[in-house]
Each structure stands twice: as structure tokens, then as C-alpha cells.
Scaffold this active site. Sequence first.
Site, PDB file in Angstrom:
ATOM      1  N   TRP A 261       0.898  -1.156   0.000  1.00  0.00           N
ATOM      2  CA  TRP A 261       0.000   0.000   0.000  1.00  0.00           C
ATOM      3  C   TRP A 261       0.945   1.216   0.000  1.00  0.00           C
ATOM      4  CZ3 TRP A 261      -1.919  -4.516   1.300  1.00  0.00           C
ATOM      5  CH2 TRP A 261      -3.218  -4.739   1.707  1.00  0.00           C
TER       6      TRP A 261
ATOM      7  N   ILE B 180       1.003  -3.492  -6.273  1.00  0.00           N
ATOM      8  CA  ILE B 180       1.100  -2.129  -5.742  1.00  0.00           C
ATOM      9  C   ILE B 180      -0.305  -1.588  -5.578  1.00  0.00           C
ATOM     10  CG2 ILE B 180       1.825   0.226  -6.376  1.00  0.00           C
ATOM     11  CD1 ILE B 180       4.060  -1.334  -8.066  1.00  0.00           C
ATOM     12  N   LYS B 181      -0.496  -0.900  -4.449  1.00  0.00           N
ATOM     13  CA  LYS B 181      -1.817  -0.353  -4.190  1.00  0.00           C
ATOM     14  C   LYS B 181      -1.689   1.131  -3.934  1.00  0.00           C
ATOM     15  CE  LYS B 181      -5.450  -0.404  -1.036  1.00  0.00           C
ATOM     16  NZ  LYS B 181      -5.617  -0.025   0.325  1.00  0.00           N
ATOM     17  N   VAL B 182      -2.382   1.940  -4.733  1.00  0.00           N
ATOM     18  CA  VAL B 182      -2.373   3.394  -4.529  1.00  0.00           C
ATOM     19  C   VAL B 182      -3.804   3.920  -4.615  1.00  0.00           C
ATOM     20  CG1 VAL B 182      -0.006   3.897  -5.349  1.00  0.00           C
ATOM     21  CG2 VAL B 182      -1.862   3.740  -7.005  1.00  0.00           C
TER      22      VAL B 182
END
Length: 306
Positions: free
Chosen positions: A169, A203-205
Site C-alpha cells: 500500500w 502495488i496499491k495506490v
Amino acid sequence: MRLTPKVQDILSWYDSDNPGTKGNIARILMTGKLAGTGRMVILPVDQGFEHGPARSFAANPAAYDPRYHFDLAIEAGLNAYAAPLGPMEAAAGTYAGCIPTILKLNSSNSLSTTKDQAVTATVSDALRLGCSAIGFTLYPGSEYQFEMMEELRELSAEAKSVGLAVVTWSYPRGPMLDKVGETALDIAAYAAHIAALTGAHIIKVKPPTEAIFLDAAKKTYQSNPVDVTDAAARIAHIVQACFAGRRLVVFSGGESRSAESLLDDVRAIHAGGGNGSIVGRNAFQRPRAEALKLLADIIEVYKTPV
Ligand code: FBP
């Protein structure tokens, strides 16, 4: 089970990983109603830590029970469920083998004034609980960002060595960023890139806004423009920042809002080449039937040919 060509191609991006890690990435990608498509919808439930119990669960009291979230994610046909140690321990046994899980190894809380997180679980916890991946939050821009990166380096190396995947995150926050800066396009791309640089598999955005925050970046964006008014173009820019689309990137749902507004974001993520959504509050704060309908609608968007 045979992997689809799409998933085989995605696994080729992670060529240096061992079969255990690749198998766990495949497990996430081959589960649920989006199995094999290269798209994902994940249910994250760490908001109890981040925002407190009532802010998280009072809107739908059934969600105080950790079993509710496993059940919702399974029934909705999601790819994975992510949670901190306590809720994972409370239900992982009952739901063993039913859905891939991501153990969130660090956590913050709203009672803290610092932009930092404590490590609240271990890689052995993730293995013991049958998880496919560890999850870790980085705060690029925080006073503690370098310590957080060093923690991630150690946990990530350990997780990879035992065949787990790493989900990061990457949430910019800290003294030089205001609320606009935290989700500005250049900052979101920077955060996604930092997650890729630190070895994340997924990937976390947050979805980026039209703002460009850093003066130094403004000049670059003037000579190399991105159509910031187009949400799909903004997503495509984030995807590019994730090694030219050779890392899986998913976007969070944010606070509860109308289904149509969330679906607009999802359409932009899909059109911009993002790999999916990680939707928490918009799912578990709605009554179960409504949540299932919304998650089904999100999945339908991701199934539509681009
Ligand atoms: P939501 O879909 O509820 O936004 O969940 C995604 C998430 O990353 C959670 O994992 C995390 O608890 C939360 O967002 C943090 O939100 P915020 O940055 O708004 O406090």
C-alpha cells in the site's frame, strides 16, 4: 489447473521470483469471478485499525465480525481478502482454502499524530495462517519513510524467501504534503514507483487527481503532458510508473460514496490499464445484498473487453 496466457504473461514479469511466490501470485489471479483475466478485486479490512471500530463498522454492524468479511469476499467471487493479524486469526481456520489471503503486517491508528505504522504481525504468522501474501503500508513523504522502507526490505526479503508475494500500500503523507498533494498525479505516480522500486509484486495506490504538486515536476509535465482531465489517462500514467505496466497495480475505493461514482473510477481504472480495485468501506459499510450487487457490477466492468 492451467494458467491463462494472460496470467502466464504476468508471471513472466516476476521472473526472478521463486515458484512459491509465482504460485501465490497465480493463486490470487486465478481465483474468483475475474480468474485468469489479469484483473483483480480485493477486499481490504484494516479500517478498524486505521479509523477505529465505529467509524468502520457502525454503518453495518454485521461487519464487526471478522467472519463476515471472509464470507462477503467469497460470495462476491473476489480474488483475495486482506486483513491484520487479529481478524485473520479469528476466521482463517474456518475459511482455510476458500480464498487467497493477504496478511497486513503493519498498521497505523487514528490516535497517533505521527505518520508511521507499527509492525503488528510476522511472516511466520502469514505462513501459519495460510496466506498467499504479506501486505505492508509505506508512507512516502513521512518523517519515518526511510525506517518504513527498511522494515519493508526485511519483511519482503523474508516473505519472498519462503514463497509469499508482497503487496505494498503506498500512501504519500507527511509534512511537505497537504491533502491535495497526497493524491496529486505526480505524487501518486512517485508513490507507485517507490513501491515498485522496493520490490512489490502488487502495488496499491489511491486513484490520482488532476493536481500536479511538485514545482520540479510541473516543468516536466508541461513538456511531457498527460491529459490530467481524463481519469483513464491518469491511471495509465500510474501504470507506466509501475515499470511500464510490468507490475500489478490496484486502486483503492476510499470512503463510502454512491455506487455510480465508484463505478466511474472503476471504468477509468479499467480503461487506463490498471489491474483492478481494492475496495473496503464501499463494500462492507453497505448492507450485504447491496455490497454484493456493487461488487458484481465492479467485476462486470473489469470483464468488459477494453
Ligand atoms: P477503502 O476502500 O476503504 O478506502 O480501503 C482501502 C484502504 O487502503 C484500506 O486498506 C485502509 O484502511 C484505508 O484505505 C485507508 O484510508 P485513508 O487513507 O482514507 O485513511
